[in-house]
Design a protein around this motif. Structure first.
Motif, PDB file in Angstrom:
ATOM      1  N   SER A  24       1.002  -1.260   0.066  1.00  0.00           N
ATOM      2  CA  SER A  24      -0.042   0.048  -0.021  1.00  0.00           C
ATOM      3  C   SER A  24       0.805   1.451  -0.181  1.00  0.00           C
ATOM      4  O   SER A  24       2.053   1.166   0.387  1.00  0.00           O
ATOM      5  N   PRO A  25       0.483   2.358  -0.523  1.00  0.00           N
ATOM      6  CA  PRO A  25       1.157   3.569  -0.651  1.00  0.00           C
ATOM      7  C   PRO A  25       1.775   4.092   0.717  1.00  0.00           C
ATOM      8  O   PRO A  25       0.865   4.166   1.850  1.00  0.00           O
ATOM      9  N   LEU A  26       2.956   4.732   0.762  1.00  0.00           N
ATOM     10  CA  LEU A  26       3.359   5.291   1.931  1.00  0.00           C
ATOM     11  C   LEU A  26       3.032   6.617   1.931  1.00  0.00           C
ATOM     12  O   LEU A  26       2.150   7.217   0.821  1.00  0.00           O
ATOM     13  N   LYS A  27       3.013   7.459   2.678  1.00  0.00           N
ATOM     14  CA  LYS A  27       2.603   8.822   3.140  1.00  0.00           C
ATOM     15  C   LYS A  27       3.475   9.580   1.926  1.00  0.00           C
ATOM     16  O   LYS A  27       4.412   9.788   1.766  1.00  0.00           O
ATOM     17  N   GLY A  28       2.506  10.414   1.091  1.00  0.00           N
ATOM     18  CA  GLY A  28       3.120  11.346   0.177  1.00  0.00           C
ATOM     19  C   GLY A  28       1.897  11.880  -0.784  1.00  0.00           C
ATOM     20  O   GLY A  28       0.515  11.368  -0.668  1.00  0.00           O
TER      21      GLY A  28
ATOM     22  N   SER B 214      -6.307   1.601  -2.698  1.00  0.00           N
ATOM     23  CA  SER B 214      -6.336   3.129  -3.124  1.00  0.00           C
ATOM     24  C   SER B 214      -7.334   3.314  -4.115  1.00  0.00           C
ATOM     25  O   SER B 214      -7.979   2.257  -4.945  1.00  0.00           O
ATOM     26  N   VAL B 215      -7.640   4.356  -4.481  1.00  0.00           N
ATOM     27  CA  VAL B 215      -8.205   4.973  -5.871  1.00  0.00           C
ATOM     28  C   VAL B 215      -7.308   5.410  -6.499  1.00  0.00           C
ATOM     29  O   VAL B 215      -6.488   6.546  -6.088  1.00  0.00           O
ATOM     30  N   VAL B 216      -6.894   4.999  -7.859  1.00  0.00           N
ATOM     31  CA  VAL B 216      -6.033   5.410  -8.774  1.00  0.00           C
ATOM     32  C   VAL B 216      -6.457   6.143  -9.995  1.00  0.00           C
ATOM     33  O   VAL B 216      -7.634   5.518 -10.495  1.00  0.00           O
TER      34      VAL B 216
ATOM     35  N   PHE C 267      -3.349   9.532  -7.010  1.00  0.00           N
ATOM     36  CA  PHE C 267      -4.155   8.544  -6.155  1.00  0.00           C
ATOM     37  C   PHE C 267      -4.506   9.125  -4.974  1.00  0.00           C
ATOM     38  O   PHE C 267      -4.018  10.059  -4.210  1.00  0.00           O
ATOM     39  N   PHE C 268      -5.504   8.030  -3.995  1.00  0.00           N
ATOM     40  CA  PHE C 268      -5.799   8.205  -2.756  1.00  0.00           C
ATOM     41  C   PHE C 268      -5.834   6.977  -2.102  1.00  0.00           C
ATOM     42  O   PHE C 268      -6.099   6.134  -2.524  1.00  0.00           O
ATOM     43  N   SER C 269      -4.964   6.843  -0.811  1.00  0.00           N
ATOM     44  CA  SER C 269      -5.055   5.740   0.021  1.00  0.00           C
ATOM     45  C   SER C 269      -5.358   6.093   1.381  1.00  0.00           C
ATOM     46  O   SER C 269      -4.701   7.324   1.745  1.00  0.00           O
ATOM     47  N   PRO C 270      -6.345   5.611   2.206  1.00  0.00           N
ATOM     48  CA  PRO C 270      -6.328   6.052   3.586  1.00  0.00           C
ATOM     49  C   PRO C 270      -5.253   5.907   4.537  1.00  0.00           C
ATOM     50  O   PRO C 270      -4.313   5.084   4.186  1.00  0.00           O
ATOM     51  N   THR C 271      -5.085   6.722   5.584  1.00  0.00           N
ATOM     52  CA  THR C 271      -3.918   6.653   6.272  1.00  0.00           C
ATOM     53  C   THR C 271      -3.765   5.078   7.214  1.00  0.00           C
ATOM     54  O   THR C 271      -2.383   5.015   7.389  1.00  0.00           O
ATOM     55  N   ASN C 272      -4.507   4.678   7.258  1.00  0.00           N
ATOM     56  CA  ASN C 272      -4.742   3.206   8.126  1.00  0.00           C
ATOM     57  C   ASN C 272      -4.573   2.163   6.978  1.00  0.00           C
ATOM     58  O   ASN C 272      -5.209   0.819   7.280  1.00  0.00           O
ATOM     59  N   ASN C 273      -4.095   2.468   5.945  1.00  0.00           N
ATOM     60  CA  ASN C 273      -4.010   1.258   4.715  1.00  0.00           C
ATOM     61  C   ASN C 273      -3.427  -0.144   5.146  1.00  0.00           C
ATOM     62  O   ASN C 273      -3.890  -1.084   4.781  1.00  0.00           O
TER      63      ASN C 273
ATOM     64  N   LEU D 225      -6.953  13.617  -5.922  1.00  0.00           N
ATOM     65  CA  LEU D 225      -7.449  12.755  -5.196  1.00  0.00           C
ATOM     66  C   LEU D 225      -7.413  12.625  -3.757  1.00  0.00           C
ATOM     67  O   LEU D 225      -8.024  12.225  -2.879  1.00  0.00           O
ATOM     68  N   GLY D 226      -6.096  13.137  -3.449  1.00  0.00           N
ATOM     69  CA  GLY D 226      -5.631  13.390  -2.093  1.00  0.00           C
ATOM     70  C   GLY D 226      -4.441  12.695  -1.366  1.00  0.00           C
ATOM     71  O   GLY D 226      -4.035  12.882  -0.370  1.00  0.00           O
ATOM     72  N   GLY D 227      -3.702  11.734  -2.340  1.00  0.00           N
ATOM     73  CA  GLY D 227      -2.655  11.091  -1.970  1.00  0.00           C
ATOM     74  C   GLY D 227      -2.699  10.074  -0.608  1.00  0.00           C
ATOM     75  O   GLY D 227      -4.008   9.689  -0.342  1.00  0.00           O
ATOM     76  N   MET D 228      -1.792  10.050   0.047  1.00  0.00           N
ATOM     77  CA  MET D 228      -2.061   9.445   1.478  1.00  0.00           C
ATOM     78  C   MET D 228      -1.452  10.241   2.577  1.00  0.00           C
ATOM     79  O   MET D 228      -0.338  10.893   2.542  1.00  0.00           O
ATOM     80  N   GLY D 229      -2.046  10.491   3.657  1.00  0.00           N
ATOM     81  CA  GLY D 229      -1.690  11.402   4.527  1.00  0.00           C
ATOM     82  C   GLY D 229      -1.329  12.720   4.218  1.00  0.00           C
ATOM     83  O   GLY D 229      -0.678  13.386   5.018  1.00  0.00           O
ATOM     84  N   GLN D 230      -2.211  13.592   3.380  1.00  0.00           N
ATOM     85  CA  GLN D 230      -1.850  14.803   3.180  1.00  0.00           C
ATOM     86  C   GLN D 230      -3.114  15.933   3.723  1.00  0.00           C
ATOM     87  O   GLN D 230      -2.915  17.078   3.341  1.00  0.00           O
TER      88      GLN D 230
END
Length: 606
Positions: A359-363, A375-377, A392-398, A446-451
């Motif tokens: 899963s994506p890291l913070k970014g 993710s939503v890509v 992409f978007f991925s929740p912070t608790n992925n 989309l919001g990335g991860m942890g943004q």
């Protein structure tokens, strides 16, 4: 059981008894809400009591004493904005008198011209599931004594794919690799094709076979139906077919084999033996796109998105997990279609990853990496036809979602049409998965991860959590705007669109259905007469009272809540239904495929 030839079929329609009398809604049996568990499914929220198995109005059926098991995933053990211009409800109503099948970038169009086809899953490439040209399915029409089942046609195999309507022909495909063209008026079979022996399913999810289980797509310009089949001759393999909608004959140069390595995973060849193709097909800019996951999450696999140019037949592949053959992140979306809101833009949602780094890291979203579980890509189409991630978007608790088998991609995304949104966020998208959080996303960011603030999710808004969703939303643009979701062992839930005091778009829970919905019920479809108030109904296929889809129903609900509840207007028996089944709507009729091998048509007698 796999069969390569169809059975005998009826030569005419099967008449249906005329329903009589008003609907009688029995008491419900909804239990208390419980936390969303992992792959075995949540504790049930029982449906209501069962009426007689007739085609007249029925009372809602009872839920099972205990829930059937959810999909079980066997996996290796893993380590552990600027000022907004507010839109009032009136502005939204006028802005949403728009749904058309043709797409402009970021919008569906300016008006709703007459439609004579249902060419793709969930009505259009935005996947709004809103058919805005159905005056024949208005509440008064559906309440008529002569509204009911018009015909039933036997087909070979279970129908997982949504039927398509192409002019006067309904196209239906089955899990035994059979495809039919059926007369929409009387149910007579016009043509049929057998496209090879299906591969036996390794689980109960798609039993007994995995032939054609995704929804095809119809190109009205060329009168061609595109579909993907899985066959066993010479070993498991996938083929992309192009069929003449008038005859079922294959177009010259087709089918095309799905093979080779993804552009972002050279040396890691696509593995058809461990893949299943469940997500609905997308037709975009002269190419057909489709996604792969696995059969019920079993085995070693990765998610893949494929595209085939309809002229050159050139194939391109993209992997959700660059350089891996085993990190999962499947694209299945409970049968929902790949989404597009304009040229060169494709959105997919992915499921669980396996192993650290899947899963994506913070970014930030506009600097995507190579691993996209949970993710939503947004994919872009390059000049050579290849695919690449743009956002992409991925929740912070992925990572917790990965470990808990709580797929974000159990739900398919839906792009909201123009009118939903503000100047700061004009292009919105809804995504929901197994944990029941409803994410409102900006399709352009989309919001990335942890943004978000203090490292939170960088999304437009979050609603819930409620019960998990295995499916995709339905949208109604009249009456100020609503989004509908079917909860797993929960209710049909209506979310009201509005703009909050800070000028941000939001979705708030407005109502639920008194009747419950069991595991693997279908996704909602909305019909209306434009945006005329009081003209909309929400249609859902209820998955039945038995673990195998027995006693399924087609239900119609009034779209606008009353005192926090969605009113059940009519209910019709279907027999045994498949998981995540969606009806097609066209010309005042609904077409439903069943697990026990039938295509059914519902409408008025005239």
């Amino acid at each position: 059981m796999s069969r390569s030839h169809p059975p005998a079929h009826p030569t005419g329609p099967v008449p249906e008894p005329i329903p009589r009398g008003p609907i009688s809604r029995g008491p419900t049996s909804r239990g208390p809400r419980s936390p969303e568990p992992t792959s075995q499914g949540p504790t049930p929220q029982g449906p209501a009591s069962q009426g007689p198995a007739s085609q007249g109005p029925t009372s809602p059926p009872p839920g099972p004493a205990s829930p059937p098991p959810g999909p079980h995933r066997r996996r290796p053990r893993r380590a552990s904005s600027a000022g907004a211009a507010l839109h009032s409800g009136t502005a939204l109503l006028s802005g949403l008198a728009l749904l058309a099948p043709a797409l402009a970038v970021g919008a569906l169009g300016a008006a709703a011209p007459a439609r004579a086809d249902s060419p793709t899953v969930s009505v259009n490439s935005m996947r709004t599931a809103w058919d805005a040209n159905e005056p024949g399915l208005a509440p008064a029409q559906v309440s008529g004594a002569d509204f009911g089942r018009r015909w039933s046609t036997a087909v070979d195999g279970a129908v997982y794919a949504q039927p398509l309507v192409a002019g006067s022909t309904v196209v239906v495909a089955t899990a035994t690799n059979h495809v039919y063209g059926v007369n929409a008026a009387d149910g007579k079979i016009l043509w049929q094709r057998a496209l090879g022996t299906p591969v036996a399913s390794s689980t109960a999810c798609l039993s007994p076979g995995t032939g054609i289980i995704s929804t095809p797509v119809y190109d009205k310009a060329t009168k061609t139906v595109y579909l993907v089949s899985k066959s066993s001759e010479g070993g498991a393999h996938f083929s992309v077919h192009a069929l003449d909608v008038a005859t079922g004959a294959s177009r010259s140069g087709w089918p095309v084999a799905v093979q080779g390595a993804p552009v972002n995973s050279p040396g890691v060849a696509f593995n058809p033996a461990t893949s299943a193709q469940r997500a609905g097909l997308l037709l975009l800019d002269g190419a057909v796109y489709f996604g792969f996951a696995s059969d019920c999450g079993v085995g070693t696999y990765v998610g893949t998105v494929a595209g085939v140019n309809t002229t050159s037949r050139k194939l391109t592949l993209w992997s959700t997990e660059s350089g891996s053959a085993s990190q999962n992140a499947g694209v299945w979306m409970s049968g929902g279609g790949l989404v597009s809101d304009g040229a060169g833009r494709i959105f997919v949602a992915t499921g669980n990853g396996a192993g650290e780094g899947s899963s994506p890291l913070k970014g930030p979203g506009d600097k995507p990496g190579g691993h996209f579980a949970e993710s939503v890509v947004r994919l872009g189409v390059n000049s050579d036809g290849s695919l690449a991630p743009r956002d992409f978007f991925s929740p912070t608790n992925n990572r917790e979602m990965d470990h808990g088998d709580v797929d974000l991609g159990s739900g398919g995304p839906a792009a909201l049409p123009s009118g939903f949104g503000t100047a700061a966020h004009p292009h919105l998208m809804v995504q929901v998965g197994k944990d029941g959080r409803i994410f409102l996303l900006d399709r352009d960011r989309l919001g990335g991860m942890g943004q978000g603030p203090n490292g939170t999710d960088g999304v437009v808004g979050t609603t819930g959590p409620f019960k998990g969703v295995w499916g995709h939303p339905g949208v109604w643009g009249g009456d100020g705007g609503y989004v509908y979701l079917v909860e797993n062992y929960g209710s049909l839930r209506a979310l009201k669109y509005s703009v909050n005091s800070a000028g941000n778009p939001q979705l708030t829970s407005a109502a639920t259905s008194p009747e419950g919905f069991g595991y693997a019920s279908g996704s909602p479809v909305v019909t209306s007469n434009g945006t005329a108030a009081g003209s909309a109904l929400v249609w859902v296929i209820y998955s039945g009272t038995g673990p195998g889809g027995q006693n399924g129903e087609l239900r119609a609900y009034d779209a606008v809540p009353v005192n926090g509840a969605l009113k059940l207007r009519r209910s019709f028996a279907l027999g045994t239904v498949t998981r995540f089944s969606v009806p097609a709507t066209d010309g005042g009729r609904l077409f439903v495929g069943t697990k026990d091998g039938h295509l059914l048509a519902f409408g008025r007698s005239a």
